[in-house]
Enzyme design. Structure first.
Site, PDB file in Angstrom:
ATOM      1  CE1 TYR A  53       6.837  -1.794 -26.972  1.00  0.00           C
ATOM      2  CE2 TYR A  53       9.111  -1.883 -27.730  1.00  0.00           C
ATOM      3  CZ  TYR A  53       8.196  -1.802 -26.704  1.00  0.00           C
ATOM      4  OH  TYR A  53       8.640  -1.727 -25.400  1.00  0.00           O
ATOM      5  CE  LYS A  63       6.589   1.228 -25.112  1.00  0.00           C
ATOM      6  NZ  LYS A  63       5.919   1.634 -23.845  1.00  0.00           N
ATOM      7  N   GLY A  67      -0.902  -0.343 -16.262  1.00  0.00           N
ATOM      8  CA  GLY A  67      -0.197  -1.581 -16.590  1.00  0.00           C
ATOM      9  C   GLY A  67       0.493  -2.169 -15.375  1.00  0.00           C
ATOM     10  CB  ALA A  90      -1.885  -6.563 -13.755  1.00  0.00           C
ATOM     11  CB  SER A 109      10.898   0.870 -25.169  1.00  0.00           C
ATOM     12  OG  SER A 109      11.744  -0.197 -25.584  1.00  0.00           O
TER      13      SER A 109
END
Length: 250
Positions: free
Chosen positions: A155, A159, A16, A18, A142
């Protein structure tokens, strides 16, 4: 930040990478002497690797596919001659819907990338590290996986899974000289978080400023380096103290 060469001679993968936190971590690792594979499904990672020069290379990777995770590790070893550090940062957030209104359309993709992808990449990397002197795995979870909250439950659950997986992984692979640690960021200034009002966000945490991607990069550098040689199973919150509770504000 002044470079100290903490990762000199090391080879790292950052997934991840980028954009956002991943890009900041890859940039910091290269500055500290590492050779880094910028891994992302977003081909914009090619530009990130190009800017970092010959110490970086891009490899297109969907981490939710175990075959691609394995190919990523193989590419890294072939291109740079080894693998010492894996930073699992790739993730997707899914929708912001409250649970009772959520049709769970994002569940499979969120869990596939945010949790299964971490497990798949960690397994492939650890299998190499076992036979090559150990290494360090740094997972980006997170604050949403540490502190309960409303909305985005797929999500948050994924996490939270990353947090528990990291702690269990540390127990599993410690005997092989592999350390596994986790960072739980919150309120970091990235494109994904641009929709959130900065004033509102910072009122929820003791430190009255929004976190930066480089704050996470510094934490990842510590956990990846030999400075953390006796640290494993740690869940490091980098959230301005938000997980401690909401402070009074004048």
């Amino acid at each position: 930040m002044t470079a100290t060469g903490d990762l000199e001679g090391k080879v790292a993968i950052v997934t991840g990478a980028a954009n956002g936190i991943g890009r900041a971590i890859a940039t910091r690792f290269v500055a500290e002497g590492a050779k880094v594979v910028v891994a992302d499904i977003d081909t914009g990672g090619q530009g990130v690797a190009a800017k970092l020069g010959g110490r970086a290379a891009f490899f297109t990777t969907d981490v939710s596919d175990p075959a691609q995770a394995h190919a990523l590790v193989d590419f890294t070893i072939e291109h740079f001659g080894g693998l010492h550090v894996l930073c699992n940062n790739a993730g997707v957030s899914g929708g912001l819907r409250r649970f009772l209104d959520d049709d769970l359309r994002d569940f499979e993709r969120v869990v596939a990338v945010d949790l299964y992808g971490v497990m798949a990449c960690s397994r492939s990397a650890a299998r190499h590290m076992v036979d090559h002197g150990g290494g360090a795995i740094v997972n980006i979870a997170s604050g949403a996986g540490v502190t309960p909250g409303i909305g985005m439950l797929p999500y948050r659950a994924a996490k939270a899974g990353v947090v528990q997986f990291t702690r269990c992984l540390a127990v599993e692979v410690g005997e092989h000289g592999i350390r596994a640690n986790c960072i739980a960021p919150a309120n970091i200034s990235t494109d994904i978080n641009a929709a959130f009002d900065k004033t509102t966000v910072t009122r929820l945490q003791p430190l009255p400023h929004q976190g930066r991607t480089r704050d996470i990069a510094e934490a990842a550098l510590y956990l990846a380096s030999d400075r953390a040689a006796h640290v494993t199973g740690l869940v490091l919150t980098v959230d301005g103290g938000m997980s401690l509770g909401t402070p009074p504000r004048r």
